[in-house]
Motif scaffolding. Sequence first.
Motif, PDB file in Angstrom:
ATOM      1  N   GLN A  27      47.071  47.108  46.009  1.00  0.00           N
ATOM      2  CA  GLN A  27      46.944  46.794  47.436  1.00  0.00           C
ATOM      3  C   GLN A  27      47.318  45.332  47.661  1.00  0.00           C
ATOM      4  OE1 GLN A  27      43.100  48.147  48.794  1.00  0.00           O
ATOM      5  NE2 GLN A  27      43.694  50.267  48.414  1.00  0.00           N
ATOM      6  N   GLN A  28      47.102  44.531  46.624  1.00  0.00           N
ATOM      7  CA  GLN A  28      47.496  43.117  46.708  1.00  0.00           C
ATOM      8  C   GLN A  28      48.215  42.784  45.408  1.00  0.00           C
ATOM      9  OE1 GLN A  28      43.364  42.476  46.972  1.00  0.00           O
ATOM     10  NE2 GLN A  28      43.550  41.411  48.925  1.00  0.00           N
ATOM     11  N   ARG A  29      49.444  43.251  45.310  1.00  0.00           N
ATOM     12  CA  ARG A  29      50.133  43.221  44.022  1.00  0.00           C
ATOM     13  C   ARG A  29      50.368  41.820  43.477  1.00  0.00           C
ATOM     14  NH1 ARG A  29      54.665  46.418  43.691  1.00  0.00           N
ATOM     15  NH2 ARG A  29      55.740  44.919  42.384  1.00  0.00           N
ATOM     16  N   ARG A  30      50.392  40.823  44.356  1.00  0.00           N
ATOM     17  CA  ARG A  30      50.678  39.482  43.866  1.00  0.00           C
ATOM     18  C   ARG A  30      49.410  38.666  43.588  1.00  0.00           C
ATOM     19  NH1 ARG A  30      55.782  38.797  43.513  1.00  0.00           N
ATOM     20  NH2 ARG A  30      55.562  36.570  43.155  1.00  0.00           N
ATOM     21  N   LYS A  31      48.266  39.252  43.924  1.00  0.00           N
ATOM     22  CA  LYS A  31      47.022  38.548  43.608  1.00  0.00           C
ATOM     23  C   LYS A  31      46.628  38.829  42.161  1.00  0.00           C
ATOM     24  CE  LYS A  31      45.074  37.771  48.056  1.00  0.00           C
ATOM     25  NZ  LYS A  31      44.011  38.096  48.994  1.00  0.00           N
ATOM     26  N   THR A  32      45.708  38.009  41.675  1.00  0.00           N
ATOM     27  CA  THR A  32      45.259  38.263  40.308  1.00  0.00           C
ATOM     28  C   THR A  32      44.451  39.556  40.290  1.00  0.00           C
ATOM     29  OG1 THR A  32      43.159  37.133  40.562  1.00  0.00           O
ATOM     30  CG2 THR A  32      45.046  35.787  39.852  1.00  0.00           C
ATOM     31  N   ARG A  40      45.998  37.798  35.219  1.00  0.00           N
ATOM     32  CA  ARG A  40      47.349  38.356  35.394  1.00  0.00           C
ATOM     33  C   ARG A  40      47.417  39.124  36.705  1.00  0.00           C
ATOM     34  NH1 ARG A  40      48.466  41.719  30.209  1.00  0.00           N
ATOM     35  NH2 ARG A  40      50.614  41.801  30.966  1.00  0.00           N
ATOM     36  N   ARG A  41      48.673  39.361  37.147  1.00  0.00           N
ATOM     37  CA  ARG A  41      48.854  40.112  38.380  1.00  0.00           C
ATOM     38  C   ARG A  41      49.140  41.569  38.063  1.00  0.00           C
ATOM     39  NH1 ARG A  41      52.836  35.899  41.345  1.00  0.00           N
ATOM     40  NH2 ARG A  41      54.187  36.619  39.673  1.00  0.00           N
ATOM     41  N   ALA A  42      48.723  42.438  38.999  1.00  0.00           N
ATOM     42  CA  ALA A  42      48.904  43.883  38.808  1.00  0.00           C
ATOM     43  C   ALA A  42      50.337  44.205  38.408  1.00  0.00           C
ATOM     44  CB  ALA A  42      48.542  44.615  40.093  1.00  0.00           C
ATOM     45  N   GLU A  43      51.281  43.581  39.066  1.00  0.00           N
ATOM     46  CA  GLU A  43      52.697  43.944  38.852  1.00  0.00           C
ATOM     47  C   GLU A  43      53.188  43.586  37.443  1.00  0.00           C
ATOM     48  OE1 GLU A  43      54.866  41.894  41.875  1.00  0.00           O
ATOM     49  OE2 GLU A  43      54.496  39.929  41.000  1.00  0.00           O
ATOM     50  N   ASP A  44      52.390  42.799  36.705  1.00  0.00           N
ATOM     51  CA  ASP A  44      52.804  42.412  35.351  1.00  0.00           C
ATOM     52  C   ASP A  44      52.122  43.231  34.249  1.00  0.00           C
ATOM     53  OD1 ASP A  44      54.568  40.421  36.225  1.00  0.00           O
ATOM     54  OD2 ASP A  44      52.900  39.017  36.509  1.00  0.00           O
ATOM     55  N   LEU A  45      51.203  44.109  34.636  1.00  0.00           N
ATOM     56  CA  LEU A  45      50.486  44.891  33.614  1.00  0.00           C
ATOM     57  C   LEU A  45      51.223  46.190  33.288  1.00  0.00           C
ATOM     58  CD1 LEU A  45      46.678  44.784  34.431  1.00  0.00           C
ATOM     59  CD2 LEU A  45      48.111  43.063  33.379  1.00  0.00           C
ATOM     60  N   VAL A  64      32.231  42.575  33.005  1.00  0.00           N
ATOM     61  CA  VAL A  64      31.700  41.612  32.038  1.00  0.00           C
ATOM     62  C   VAL A  64      32.291  41.902  30.652  1.00  0.00           C
ATOM     63  CG1 VAL A  64      29.608  40.697  30.986  1.00  0.00           C
ATOM     64  CG2 VAL A  64      29.575  41.505  33.370  1.00  0.00           C
ATOM     65  N   GLY A  65      32.929  40.911  30.087  1.00  0.00           N
ATOM     66  CA  GLY A  65      33.479  41.071  28.736  1.00  0.00           C
ATOM     67  C   GLY A  65      34.861  41.697  28.688  1.00  0.00           C
ATOM     68  N   VAL A  66      35.412  42.035  29.852  1.00  0.00           N
ATOM     69  CA  VAL A  66      36.686  42.758  29.881  1.00  0.00           C
ATOM     70  C   VAL A  66      37.853  41.913  29.358  1.00  0.00           C
ATOM     71  CG1 VAL A  66      37.412  42.126  32.218  1.00  0.00           C
ATOM     72  CG2 VAL A  66      38.056  44.360  31.293  1.00  0.00           C
ATOM     73  N   GLU A  67      37.683  40.606  29.371  1.00  0.00           N
ATOM     74  CA  GLU A  67      38.777  39.716  28.954  1.00  0.00           C
ATOM     75  C   GLU A  67      39.258  40.019  27.532  1.00  0.00           C
ATOM     76  OE1 GLU A  67      40.345  37.407  30.851  1.00  0.00           O
ATOM     77  OE2 GLU A  67      39.052  37.502  32.627  1.00  0.00           O
TER      78      GLU A  67
END
Length: 266
Positions: free
Chosen positions: A213-218, A241-246, A231-234
């Motif tokens: 929905q906000q592809r350029r946001k983190t 990262r941005r959605a479009e890069d995953l 929590v701990g997902v890192e």
Amino acid sequence: MTIQHQARKRFGQNFLVDQHIIGQIVAAIGPSADDNLIEIGPGTAAITEHLIQRCPTMKVVELDRDLVGFLTEKFADYPDFSIYSGDALKTDFAQFHDGRQLRLVGNLPYNISTPILFHLLKNRTLIKDMHFMLQREVVDRLSAAPGSKTYGRLSIMVQYHCRVMPLIPVPPSAFRPAPKVQSAIVRLKPHSTKPCLAENEELLSQIVSLAFQQRRKTLRNGIRAYAEHLVGVEAVVDLSRRAEDLSVADFVALSNYINQRILSKK
Ligand code: SAH
């Protein structure tokens, strides 16, 4: 037999007339006599008349009743050919599974291409492959890689289920009437073993939707509705990262992580 059929806009009718392109499409499909072959929207049979030569037991699903009448007559000499009159979006494709996986083919109206894809993907385990004529822009989205402008929810959800192969670019001049957009044939082959497996596909779909929905946001911003489960997902995915890069695999890993956190709280 020929037909004087006035193309109907409401049925999204753009009939293929370019015999060279039709030949390429048939060659790409490579039908054989023992295939469980189903064409959606055969229209005036531009592709059908070639497919049926190699696979006389093929089936078609057509919405326009006038065309159903035409097809019935045209293929009267093919006793094993079946016509299903109705809306492909409401057709239960599982009924066609007879032990052989389905091979689906269609030059579909472009306004229903995404809904029909998702409708068919419900039965993905019954499907061997699909060859569709789509707007070239949709084919670009289906096959897009992370980082590209066209990469999004459609790319991820379809690539999660299928291998996507863009095959043949098709210009407007190949159709009557000519559509306003460029087209392309794409092959979709459901994975027999998925490269990565989501524990909860509904959750995967929700997370991907939210994230884009906000592809350029983190990602942290995009999926903050799930903040308490992050929590701990890192350790799995970097939320800056941005959605479009995953990649698809990143989204699957993220959704599996959140799924485990949700389950552990129940
Ligand atoms: N395959 C043909 C026709 C393409 S036009 C060719 O390449 O020339 C699209 C076709 O899909 C038309 O025959 C139209 O009547 C049919 N159609 C449109 N909506 C449909 C639906 N929901 N279910 C099944 N067929 C549909």
